[in-house]
Design an enzyme around this catalytic site. Structure first.
Site, short mmCIF file in Angstrom:
data_model
loop_
_atom_site.label_atom_id
_atom_site.label_comp_id
_atom_site.label_asym_id
_atom_site.label_seq_id
_atom_site.Cartn_x
_atom_site.Cartn_y
_atom_site.Cartn_z
CE LYS A 63 2.36 8.03 -5.47
NZ LYS A 63 1.83 7.89 -6.85
CE LYS A 91 -1.54 3.83 0.34
NZ LYS A 91 -0.32 3.90 -0.42
P1 NAD Z 1 -2.03 -4.34 -4.57
O1 NAD Z 1 -2.95 -4.32 -3.26
O2 NAD Z 1 -2.34 -4.49 -5.94
O3 NAD Z 1 -0.69 -5.09 -4.09
C1 NAD Z 1 0.11 -5.11 -2.96
C2 NAD Z 1 0.36 -6.70 -2.89
O4 NAD Z 1 1.12 -6.51 -1.82
C3 NAD Z 1 -0.51 -7.60 -2.83
O5 NAD Z 1 -0.25 -8.70 -3.81
C4 NAD Z 1 -0.75 -8.27 -1.35
O6 NAD Z 1 -0.99 -9.61 -1.27
C5 NAD Z 1 0.81 -7.93 -1.16
N1 NAD Z 1 0.98 -7.67 0.47
C6 NAD Z 1 0.22 -7.16 1.19
N2 NAD Z 1 0.60 -7.14 2.49
C7 NAD Z 1 1.64 -7.95 2.40
C8 NAD Z 1 2.79 -8.35 3.26
N3 NAD Z 1 2.45 -8.10 4.75
N4 NAD Z 1 3.46 -9.29 2.92
C9 NAD Z 1 3.69 -9.53 1.89
N5 NAD Z 1 2.98 -9.02 0.84
C10 NAD Z 1 1.92 -8.45 1.08
O7 NAD Z 1 -1.54 -2.68 -4.27
P2 NAD Z 1 -0.83 -1.84 -5.69
O8 NAD Z 1 -1.90 -1.22 -6.44
O9 NAD Z 1 0.17 -2.82 -6.36
O10 NAD Z 1 -0.05 -0.65 -4.78
C11 NAD Z 1 1.05 -0.98 -3.95
C12 NAD Z 1 1.68 0.31 -3.54
O11 NAD Z 1 2.21 1.17 -4.74
C13 NAD Z 1 0.74 1.17 -2.70
O12 NAD Z 1 1.50 1.68 -1.78
C14 NAD Z 1 0.19 2.02 -3.68
O13 NAD Z 1 -0.58 3.22 -3.00
C15 NAD Z 1 1.47 2.43 -4.51
N6 NAD Z 1 1.05 2.82 -6.01
C16 NAD Z 1 -0.18 2.44 -6.58
C17 NAD Z 1 -0.39 2.53 -7.87
C18 NAD Z 1 -1.55 2.29 -8.71
O14 NAD Z 1 -1.93 2.38 -9.88
N7 NAD Z 1 -1.95 0.92 -8.31
C19 NAD Z 1 0.50 3.58 -8.55
C20 NAD Z 1 1.41 4.25 -7.80
C21 NAD Z 1 1.66 3.81 -6.54
#
Ligand code: NAD
Length: 299
Positions: free
Chosen positions: A171, A240
């Site tokens: 990834k 990140k």
């Molecule tokens: P986001 O910030 O939209 O969602 C993260 C969620 O986690 C939030 O709802 C937040 O409140 C919750 N959270 C944070 N800390 C927490 C904790 N300690 N306990 C419980 N809940 C907690 O992020 P995202 O875009 O959904 O990304 C999530 C992961 O997926 C990341 O690692 C990101 O790099 C990866 N990712 C994102 C995408 C994208 O297009 N957004 C694509 C592939 C991978």
């Protein structure tokens, strides 16, 4: 199957939605309860802590969380998954995180009889919504085969990548390409416009030629070209990911000159306060230098 899900953000929410649609009984937790409103309306059960999410009979516990430190706290910390998980349950991290961190989590969990897979995903929020993500899985192959049908609820392309941590490695390499190509596209498109090309024509030509890539056709078309910087995929998360790649390079003593330039561009984007904006915001650095805005009216 009873499934726990922690982190109902931009990616977690649509993935959790698809797990419910696939017939799973979901137990959900997030720091922000409102992030899970639609899931609760669909019949999911709320858990107050990661430990409660894991202890409520969940056979698989998923996380989709921002940073490695969040994942370590949610799994190994106070009221964490490991406190609640039953022996024989499977913890799966769908986040993009550090291979070193997930291998450490695996080691600690293994001592309590909890199995760990890393299963980061690619395809962004649109493919998360239609269940067509690529899912890259690291860990024990027999455990992978057991939960493969469940992972197919999230993604249409589920790939076994090898031992634990290898999903994260794949990834990180993918995202390094996506970020690097984004920087090169920013230069190519501002160059083309400054040299007299129409942006819509230029984008169409590249999209149908040897320079085509998902960053242009799936990402810029949804975000940059529309001037839409609502995340999608936040700049803080992109920064990140590129740092995960350059850190891994340093760990291995591997020179990665271009990657470190792209890394610093993301540091500058964070410095400008664009962390919460969509990751296409980094292109604004090149737009400023070129005096060109890469927007396509009516796209
Ligand atoms: P986001 O910030 O939209 O969602 C993260 C969620 O986690 C939030 O709802 C937040 O409140 C919750 N959270 C944070 N800390 C927490 C904790 N300690 N306990 C419980 N809940 C907690 O992020 P995202 O875009 O959904 O990304 C999530 C992961 O997926 C990341 O690692 C990101 O790099 C990866 N990712 C994102 C995408 C994208 O297009 N957004 C694509 C592939 C991978």
């Amino acid at each position: 199957m009873k499934v726990g899900f922690i982190g109902a953000g931009n990616m977690g929410n649509p993935m959790a939605t698809n797990l419910i649609k696939a017939g799973h009984q979901l137990v959900v937790h997030d720091l922000r309860r409102e992030a899970a409103t639609n899931l609760l309306e669909m019949g999911a059960t709320w858990a107050n802590t990661p430990a409660e999410t894991a202890s409520s009979g969940s056979e698989i516990i998923f996380t989709s969380l921002p940073f490695p430190r969040d994942i370590e706290a949610v799994v190994l910390g106070e009221d964490g998954i490991l406190e609640g998980a039953e022996t024989g349950s499977i913890y799966v991290d769908l986040s993009t995180s550090s291979p070193i961190s997930i291998r450490h989590i695996h080691q600690v969990c293994q001592e309590k009889g909890v199995m760990v897979l890393d299963a980061p995903v690619s395809g962004g929020v649109h493919r998360a919504a239609d269940g067509s993500l690529t899912v890259m899985v690291g860990g024990d192959e027999a455990v992978f085969n057991r939960i493969k049908p469940t992972l197919h609820g999230i993604g249409s392309h589920v790939v076994y990548c090898g031992p634990v941590g290898n999903g994260m490695v794949c990834k990180i390499c993918n995202n390094l390409v996506s970020m690097g190509v984004g920087s090169l596209l920013a230069e190519a498109l501002t160059l083309g416009v400054r040299a007299g090309a129409d942006l819509a024509v230029l984008a169409d030509v590249i999209a149908t030629s040897s320079g085509s890539c998902a960053r242009l056709t799936e990402k810029f078309s949804q975000f940059l070209f529309k001037g839409n910087f609502e995340p999608g995929f936040a700049t803080s998360l992109a920064a990140k990911d590129i740092r995960l790649a350059t850190d891994l390079g340093r760990e291995l003593g591997l020179p990665m000159e271009v990657s470190n330039i792209v890394d610093q561009q993301h540091v500058e984007a964070l410095f400008r306060g664009w962390g919460p904006e969509d990751s296409d915001a980094v292109v604004k650095l090149q737009e400023e230098k070129a005096g060109v805005q890469l927007r396509i009216p009516g796209i």
